[in-house]
Design a protein around this motif. Structure first.
Motif, short mmCIF file in Angstrom:
data_model
loop_
_atom_site.label_atom_id
_atom_site.label_comp_id
_atom_site.label_asym_id
_atom_site.label_seq_id
_atom_site.Cartn_x
_atom_site.Cartn_y
_atom_site.Cartn_z
N ALA A 159 0.83 -1.20 -0.32
CA ALA A 159 0.13 -0.13 -0.02
C ALA A 159 0.68 1.45 0.06
O ALA A 159 0.47 2.33 -0.66
CB ALA A 159 -0.78 -0.15 1.24
N PHE A 160 2.00 1.33 1.22
CA PHE A 160 3.26 2.37 0.66
C PHE A 160 3.54 2.77 -0.45
O PHE A 160 3.46 3.45 -0.59
CB PHE A 160 4.53 1.65 2.22
CG PHE A 160 4.95 3.47 2.00
CD1 PHE A 160 4.65 4.31 2.25
CD2 PHE A 160 6.22 3.17 1.59
CE1 PHE A 160 5.15 5.54 2.77
CE2 PHE A 160 7.35 4.17 1.10
CZ PHE A 160 6.92 5.75 1.97
N LEU A 161 4.06 1.44 -0.78
CA LEU A 161 4.72 1.64 -2.39
C LEU A 161 3.25 2.01 -3.56
O LEU A 161 4.45 3.11 -4.36
CB LEU A 161 5.51 -0.25 -2.62
CG LEU A 161 6.18 -0.45 -2.57
CD1 LEU A 161 6.72 -1.71 -2.30
CD2 LEU A 161 7.48 0.45 -2.18
N ALA A 162 2.63 2.07 -3.57
CA ALA A 162 1.50 2.32 -4.31
C ALA A 162 0.99 3.88 -4.49
O ALA A 162 1.24 4.72 -5.00
CB ALA A 162 0.40 1.27 -4.11
N ALA A 163 1.33 4.25 -3.15
CA ALA A 163 1.03 5.47 -2.61
C ALA A 163 1.95 6.45 -3.28
O ALA A 163 1.65 7.79 -3.78
CB ALA A 163 0.79 5.85 -1.38
N PHE A 164 3.53 6.22 -2.89
CA PHE A 164 4.73 6.24 -3.69
C PHE A 164 4.56 6.76 -5.39
O PHE A 164 5.36 7.49 -5.66
CB PHE A 164 5.72 5.90 -2.95
CG PHE A 164 7.20 6.09 -4.04
CD1 PHE A 164 8.09 8.08 -3.84
CD2 PHE A 164 7.81 5.72 -4.68
CE1 PHE A 164 8.92 7.98 -3.51
CE2 PHE A 164 8.71 6.25 -5.29
CZ PHE A 164 9.19 7.23 -5.20
N GLY A 165 4.28 5.45 -5.74
CA GLY A 165 3.89 5.78 -7.47
C GLY A 165 3.58 6.54 -7.61
O GLY A 165 3.80 7.29 -8.77
N ARG A 166 2.03 6.90 -7.08
CA ARG A 166 0.89 7.82 -7.55
C ARG A 166 1.67 8.59 -7.25
O ARG A 166 1.18 10.04 -8.45
CB ARG A 166 -0.23 7.24 -6.14
CG ARG A 166 -1.03 8.51 -7.20
CD ARG A 166 -1.69 7.98 -8.69
NE ARG A 166 -2.80 9.58 -8.37
CZ ARG A 166 -3.95 9.24 -8.28
NH1 ARG A 166 -4.58 8.52 -7.65
NH2 ARG A 166 -5.12 10.74 -8.62
N ALA A 167 2.16 9.21 -6.35
CA ALA A 167 2.82 10.55 -6.11
C ALA A 167 4.16 10.86 -7.37
O ALA A 167 4.15 11.49 -7.32
CB ALA A 167 3.82 11.15 -4.45
N ILE A 168 5.15 9.89 -7.14
CA ILE A 168 6.52 10.07 -7.72
C ILE A 168 5.97 9.82 -9.35
O ILE A 168 6.22 11.09 -10.64
CB ILE A 168 7.35 8.99 -7.97
CG1 ILE A 168 9.10 9.26 -8.43
CG2 ILE A 168 6.50 7.78 -8.59
CD1 ILE A 168 9.17 10.66 -7.58
#
Length: 229
Positions: A159-168
């Motif tokens: 979930a954290f990686l998905a959030a980071f992927g959306r942000a970056i």
């Protein structure tokens, strides 16, 4: 300058020479996106946990809202934050508009629903399996959620990686509230858009390659954790 092999060679030269402007843009992108992912995770996981364990009026509507916000257009999130932080807005006196802080806030609006939805999907089946046994042992909601999170570490990291992927990879929201100011609020995505429009491709290509590698790394990490989910 067109997209010729010459532009590609110049892009590779920028990468190999550790160009100062390139490193500054990449560093700001990572700081903003990691901060937004962390904030979104910190806000979203409790929301997802509450939806997973709670039975309260309006829970269905809350679930629908959280999942609907997964498709929130970035420019809409940026506009909302812009209105909030503009001089005539309720937080205008803070002077945050066109700063990295404003960019973090805008991206956090996008990452929080992702963390909440994925946390709910991760914790709901765990709580359904062990919640009754924990309740018999006298565990309260907080302890149930804590135990469930311990059993769902891999999907929560995803979930954290998905959030980071959306942000970056996001451009609309941060462009609206950050202004793409050179040396101050210019990130990889906004710089790529600007340099491409100008026809100056080496920097855009170099940043595009770095962004692609980051996205691939995030997805590879998520896929590695998927079997553990």
């Amino acid at each position: 300058m067109d997209g010729s092999p010459g532009a590609t060679r110049l892009a590779l030269s920028l990468l190999l020479s550790a160009d100062a402007e390139l490193l500054g843009i990449v560093g700001l992108s990572l700081r903003v996106s990691l901060s937004a992912a962390a904030i979104g995770f910190a806000l979203g996981v409790p929301i997802g946990a509450a939806l997973a364990i709670g039975r309260f009026p309006g829970r269905g509507a809350a679930l629908v809202t959280v999942n609907a916000l997964l498709g929130l257009p970035p420019v809409v999130a940026g506009l909302a934050v812009y209105l909030l932080l503009s001089r005539s807005g309720p937080l205008g006196e803070l002077g945050l508009l066109f700063t990295p802080t404003a960019m973090v806030i805008a991206q956090s609006v996008l990452t929080t629903p992702i963390a909440a939805a994925l946390a709910h999907r991760a914790l709901a089946p765990v709580l359904a399996e062990i919640g009754e046994a924990l309740a018999v042992d006298g565990a309260g909601p907080a302890r149930m959620i804590w135990v469930a999170m311990g059993a769902a570490v891999a999907p929560l990291v995803t979930a954290f990686l998905a959030a980071f992927g959306r942000a970056i990879a996001e451009v609309g929201a941060i462009l609206t509230v950050g202004g793409n100011i050179r040396g101050h609020t210019r990130t990889m995505t906004t710089a790529i858009a600007l340099e491409t429009q100008k026809g100056d491709l080496p920097l855009a290509l170099a940043l595009g390659l770095i962004l692609l590698l980051l996205v691939l790394a995030v997805n590879a990490a998520a896929l590695t954790l998927a079997p553990r989910s």
